[in-house]
Design a protein around this motif. Sequence first.
Motif, PDB file in Angstrom:
ATOM      1  N   PHE A  19       0.929  -1.436  -0.030  1.00  0.00           N
ATOM      2  CA  PHE A  19      -0.198  -0.033  -0.070  1.00  0.00           C
ATOM      3  C   PHE A  19       0.602   1.370  -0.349  1.00  0.00           C
ATOM      4  O   PHE A  19       0.416   2.480  -0.617  1.00  0.00           O
ATOM      5  CB  PHE A  19      -0.868  -0.274   1.259  1.00  0.00           C
ATOM      6  CG  PHE A  19      -1.505   1.087   1.628  1.00  0.00           C
ATOM      7  CD1 PHE A  19      -2.828   0.401   1.281  1.00  0.00           C
ATOM      8  CD2 PHE A  19      -1.277   1.975   2.300  1.00  0.00           C
ATOM      9  CE1 PHE A  19      -3.868   1.946   0.606  1.00  0.00           C
ATOM     10  CE2 PHE A  19      -2.327   3.325   2.393  1.00  0.00           C
ATOM     11  CZ  PHE A  19      -3.675   3.302   1.821  1.00  0.00           C
ATOM     12  N   ILE A  64      -6.209  -2.071   1.478  1.00  0.00           N
ATOM     13  CA  ILE A  64      -7.699  -1.196   1.476  1.00  0.00           C
ATOM     14  C   ILE A  64      -9.406  -1.792   1.585  1.00  0.00           C
ATOM     15  O   ILE A  64      -9.649  -0.364   2.764  1.00  0.00           O
ATOM     16  CB  ILE A  64      -7.583  -1.103  -0.336  1.00  0.00           C
ATOM     17  CG1 ILE A  64      -6.791  -0.081  -0.121  1.00  0.00           C
ATOM     18  CG2 ILE A  64      -9.404   0.213  -1.020  1.00  0.00           C
ATOM     19  CD1 ILE A  64      -6.649   0.400  -2.457  1.00  0.00           C
ATOM     20  N   ARG A  67      -9.142  -1.085   5.681  1.00  0.00           N
ATOM     21  CA  ARG A  67      -9.119   0.091   6.043  1.00  0.00           C
ATOM     22  C   ARG A  67     -10.548   0.693   6.006  1.00  0.00           C
ATOM     23  O   ARG A  67     -11.333   1.069   6.629  1.00  0.00           O
ATOM     24  CB  ARG A  67      -7.705   1.613   5.319  1.00  0.00           C
ATOM     25  CG  ARG A  67      -7.336   0.816   5.412  1.00  0.00           C
ATOM     26  CD  ARG A  67      -5.963   1.991   4.697  1.00  0.00           C
ATOM     27  NE  ARG A  67      -4.803   1.346   5.545  1.00  0.00           N
ATOM     28  CZ  ARG A  67      -3.584   3.060   5.229  1.00  0.00           C
ATOM     29  NH1 ARG A  67      -4.311   4.135   5.766  1.00  0.00           N
ATOM     30  NH2 ARG A  67      -2.524   3.009   5.981  1.00  0.00           N
ATOM     31  N   ARG A  68     -11.204   0.004   4.540  1.00  0.00           N
ATOM     32  CA  ARG A  68     -12.925   0.319   4.261  1.00  0.00           C
ATOM     33  C   ARG A  68     -13.875  -0.330   5.307  1.00  0.00           C
ATOM     34  O   ARG A  68     -14.550   0.482   5.699  1.00  0.00           O
ATOM     35  CB  ARG A  68     -13.091   0.235   3.062  1.00  0.00           C
ATOM     36  CG  ARG A  68     -14.296   0.263   2.399  1.00  0.00           C
ATOM     37  CD  ARG A  68     -14.217   0.094   0.568  1.00  0.00           C
ATOM     38  NE  ARG A  68     -15.282  -0.049   0.301  1.00  0.00           N
ATOM     39  CZ  ARG A  68     -16.287   1.532  -0.293  1.00  0.00           C
ATOM     40  NH1 ARG A  68     -15.492   2.452   0.103  1.00  0.00           N
ATOM     41  NH2 ARG A  68     -17.520   1.446  -0.787  1.00  0.00           N
ATOM     42  N   GLN A  98      -7.382   8.832   4.971  1.00  0.00           N
ATOM     43  CA  GLN A  98      -8.373   8.317   3.777  1.00  0.00           C
ATOM     44  C   GLN A  98      -8.286   8.844   2.694  1.00  0.00           C
ATOM     45  O   GLN A  98      -7.966   8.030   1.390  1.00  0.00           O
ATOM     46  CB  GLN A  98      -9.579   8.629   4.679  1.00  0.00           C
ATOM     47  CG  GLN A  98     -10.379   8.343   5.320  1.00  0.00           C
ATOM     48  CD  GLN A  98     -11.902   8.933   5.891  1.00  0.00           C
ATOM     49  OE1 GLN A  98     -12.579   9.710   5.430  1.00  0.00           O
ATOM     50  NE2 GLN A  98     -12.001   8.182   7.441  1.00  0.00           N
ATOM     51  N   GLU A 101      -5.671   6.582   1.574  1.00  0.00           N
ATOM     52  CA  GLU A 101      -6.150   4.924   0.526  1.00  0.00           C
ATOM     53  C   GLU A 101      -6.800   4.881  -0.662  1.00  0.00           C
ATOM     54  O   GLU A 101      -6.939   4.338  -1.694  1.00  0.00           O
ATOM     55  CB  GLU A 101      -7.319   4.755   1.821  1.00  0.00           C
ATOM     56  CG  GLU A 101      -8.761   3.739   1.487  1.00  0.00           C
ATOM     57  CD  GLU A 101      -9.910   3.241   2.266  1.00  0.00           C
ATOM     58  OE1 GLU A 101     -10.696   3.270   1.608  1.00  0.00           O
ATOM     59  OE2 GLU A 101      -9.517   3.404   3.569  1.00  0.00           O
ATOM     60  N   TRP A 105      -6.006   3.518  -4.516  1.00  0.00           N
ATOM     61  CA  TRP A 105      -6.813   2.680  -4.843  1.00  0.00           C
ATOM     62  C   TRP A 105      -7.268   2.645  -6.100  1.00  0.00           C
ATOM     63  O   TRP A 105      -7.582   2.109  -7.363  1.00  0.00           O
ATOM     64  CB  TRP A 105      -8.946   2.672  -4.359  1.00  0.00           C
ATOM     65  CG  TRP A 105      -9.348   2.537  -5.449  1.00  0.00           C
ATOM     66  CD1 TRP A 105     -10.585   3.086  -5.826  1.00  0.00           C
ATOM     67  CD2 TRP A 105     -10.474   0.990  -5.108  1.00  0.00           C
ATOM     68  NE1 TRP A 105     -11.599   2.749  -6.126  1.00  0.00           N
ATOM     69  CE2 TRP A 105     -11.356   0.772  -6.647  1.00  0.00           C
ATOM     70  CE3 TRP A 105      -9.476   0.074  -4.967  1.00  0.00           C
ATOM     71  CZ2 TRP A 105     -11.960   0.021  -6.945  1.00  0.00           C
ATOM     72  CZ3 TRP A 105     -10.488  -1.455  -5.767  1.00  0.00           C
ATOM     73  CH2 TRP A 105     -11.378  -1.380  -6.254  1.00  0.00           C
TER      74      TRP A 105
END
Length: 243
Positions: A19, A64, A67-68, A98, A101, A105
Amino acid sequence: MPKIVDYVGRFAFFELASFTLVRDHGVDRLSRHGLARVLATSISTVRRLLNPEADLRQLALNEIAYRRRRRLRPATAATGPDEGARLLLPLIPAVPDQVAEELVWWRLVLAAPTTARLTADGDGDDDGPLHHRFAVANHGYIPSDVLHARVESPRPPTTDDGELDVVVAARHTREEDLADRLEIVVRVTAPELDASAVAHHAQVLHALVDGLGVAVSVGRLHPGEAACLARAHVATLALAAPR
């Protein structure tokens, strides 16, 4: 006493390191050597603990998804624009973690094969494929080796064994989940809407969430501005409901 190795914990570090690489340097820097540098360890350690067939993009996707899951909120029995906004706003990046993230993505998604239909060379007014046109521009004709050359085709969204690319599959899953969540946002915000209206407004919200996410992740919009736009849209959605 034998040493206890926390393989699960180490694997989580590989997910976070993947990440981090995509966040800080982009998908093209995602490699086992890159993981070793981020973790300040040896490449032999990475190779020993990580399956040689592991797709590092999947590791970043796992981070991801983790975290989501932590930040999305469940629906309650409440209705109205305030409750709709409460469900919608966690889908818009609001704090640096965020934003990171969201950036990771979209970097993964845009670097992956597309399922969109793209205009191929030779379509429309183009006079033949690109390498043929270049040969004419360069030589005045198409040499036989260029005429019969095999030029690499666009990368398909499926692998040789028919499986979807891991990022494409993750995108489809996320799009379906987001569509379901946004239908809930619409129903909660405006319970009076019929099914077709809910589906329409959910599609508009989907485009809004995608657009705001990209705008925030590339720095065009401040997270607070994106949140204000999302709230404003929920307010107009409530006004659109029949009285």
